[in-house]
Design a protein around this motif. Structure first.
Motif, PDB file in Angstrom:
ATOM      1  N   THR A  77       0.814  -1.212   0.000  1.00  0.00           N
ATOM      2  CA  THR A  77       0.000   0.000   0.000  1.00  0.00           C
ATOM      3  C   THR A  77       0.849   1.265   0.000  1.00  0.00           C
ATOM      4  OG1 THR A  77      -0.054   0.014   2.414  1.00  0.00           O
ATOM      5  CG2 THR A  77      -1.838  -1.130   1.282  1.00  0.00           C
ATOM      6  N   TYR A  99      -7.494   2.058  -0.879  1.00  0.00           N
ATOM      7  CA  TYR A  99      -7.703   0.618  -0.966  1.00  0.00           C
ATOM      8  C   TYR A  99      -8.867   0.208  -0.058  1.00  0.00           C
ATOM      9  CZ  TYR A  99      -3.047   0.376  -3.084  1.00  0.00           C
ATOM     10  OH  TYR A  99      -1.966   0.546  -3.900  1.00  0.00           O
ATOM     11  N   TRP A 106      -8.668  -7.868  -1.249  1.00  0.00           N
ATOM     12  CA  TRP A 106      -8.145  -6.520  -1.447  1.00  0.00           C
ATOM     13  C   TRP A 106      -8.566  -5.965  -2.794  1.00  0.00           C
ATOM     14  CZ3 TRP A 106      -4.869  -2.949   0.986  1.00  0.00           C
ATOM     15  CH2 TRP A 106      -4.539  -3.282   2.301  1.00  0.00           C
ATOM     16  N   ARG A 108      -8.248  -2.041  -5.130  1.00  0.00           N
ATOM     17  CA  ARG A 108      -7.881  -0.629  -5.188  1.00  0.00           C
ATOM     18  C   ARG A 108      -9.090   0.154  -5.646  1.00  0.00           C
ATOM     19  NH1 ARG A 108      -5.510   3.637  -7.889  1.00  0.00           N
ATOM     20  NH2 ARG A 108      -3.745   4.586  -6.806  1.00  0.00           N
TER      21      ARG A 108
END
Length: 362
Positions: A77, A99, A106, A108
């Motif tokens: 990150t 994020y 995960w 973005r």
């Protein structure tokens, strides 16, 4: 949140060294003892996941168990600037953008069209989650840190349910200021601006009514030492009808670094002291008042914590094991979490209560 390198000294990372200190005398249980962990690591924010913790640092994310031991880390990150929880989801603002983590997955969150490199060109500054009529919206400022003078890319609103972001233009009539603090309060969202002298309203606080949406300048009348007293707004917190404003005043003595406003009437609670108190980095509700943490010192490690009671009397909380400078402050489940440039300090709330002197500062 991360601050300009001119304003916060940066300590070199020393890995994930853990220092556990039991510094409180008396019959305290282990979970009630003072904890000092992550020595040498700059901690910018902390989020709470049941009995575990997610810590945002200048080197990425750290996941800690209930004993504050590091379980795992995530460096992709980039430097983490802010953390916001929304139920089981965690939003991570960083130098690489925004994020989202949910159930281990995960993603973005794109805010600007086109792919962005993790180079600080789309860095998230201030961020908060607002809830109004069952609608959850993430408000955040976006900045370009690739140039010497940080450039604002605007304020964005991310609709959590729709999963889409749009530029938030309610503040445009005031000249596209760089917003360095944001407070979500339901029908109203508050923004604080930086102190750039070439902007029309440096170091001011704005209230945006989401029903319009329209913005208004609300910090007129805030106490100032003189016409040159312009400071970046670094912290915003609401307690009852009062709005507390933390500022970075820079060098010198006498500038207001903590103010309280109620219905347009402002009081200065703390003033700057050269090399001792140059700014207030965070304000949080505590007991019947608020805690204010000093930080943002240019070259001096002088962390301090103050308590403001219901009558706006101020006292300094003495005897806390403080290190470096305080970047952020959180209060949760009877504990006070101090995010510093030299690790994380966790203090039982009752110890903080006991350290508040009866005699207040004049």
């Amino acid at each position: 949140m991360l601050r300009d390198a001119r304003r916060v000294s940066r300590r070199p990372g020393a890995g994930w060294l853990l220092c556990l200190g039991l510094l409180v005398p008396g019959p305290l249980r282990a979970e009630e003892a003072v904890r000092q962990v992550l020595a040498g690591v700059r901690v910018n924010d902390i989020a709470f996941d049941r009995d575990a913790y997610v810590v945002g640092t200048s080197s990425g994310l750290l996941y800690l168990d209930k004993e504050f031991r590091v379980k795992t880390s995530r460096a992709g990150t980039g430097p983490v600037t802010a953390l916001v929880q929304d139920g089981g989801a965690l939003f991570i603002g960083s130098a690489c953008g925004l994020y989202k983590e949910q159930k281990g997955r995960w993603s973005r969150v794109p805010l600007i069209e086109g792919e962005a490199a993790c180079d600080g060109s789309q860095s998230v500054g201030a961020m908060c989650l607002n809830r109004e009529k069952r609608r959850a919206t993430l408000f955040l400022s976006l900045e370009d840190h690739t140039i010497e003078s940080v450039e604002s890319l605007g304020v964005y609103a991310f609709d959590v349910a729709k999963g889409s972001a749009a530029r938030f233009d309610a503040l445009q009539p005031f000249g596209g200021l760089r917003m360095t603090a944001v407070l979500c309060a339901g029908a109203t969202v508050f923004f604080g601006s930086d102190d750039e002298s070439d902007s029309a309203h440096p170091g001011q606080v704005f209230a945006v009514s989401l029903s319009s949406p329209s913005a208004s300048l609300i910090s007129e009348g805030m106490p100032k030492a003189d016409e040159l007293d312009v400071g970046e707004v670094t912290a915003l917190r609401r307690a009852g009808s009062r709005l507390f404003v933390g500022r970075y005043a820079g060098y010198g003595t006498g500038q207001c670094v903590l103010a309280a406003g109620d219905a347009g009437r402002w009081s200065c609670l703390l003033r700057s002291e050269a090399d001792a108190l140059e700014g207030v980095s965070a304000v949080e509700k505590f007991s019947k008042g608020v805690l204010a943490a000093s930080g943002l010192m240019a070259n001096v490690d002088a962390a301090r914590v103050f308590y403001v009671d219901e009558g706006l009397a101020v006292s300094e909380v003495k005897g806390l094991p403080l290190r470096g400078q305080i970047v952020n402050l959180r209060v949760r489940a009877g504990r006070v979490f101090l995010c510093t440039t030299d690790g994380l300090v966790v203090v039982p709330g009752r110890q903080v209560e006991g350290a508040i002197p009866r005699r207040r500062l004049p």
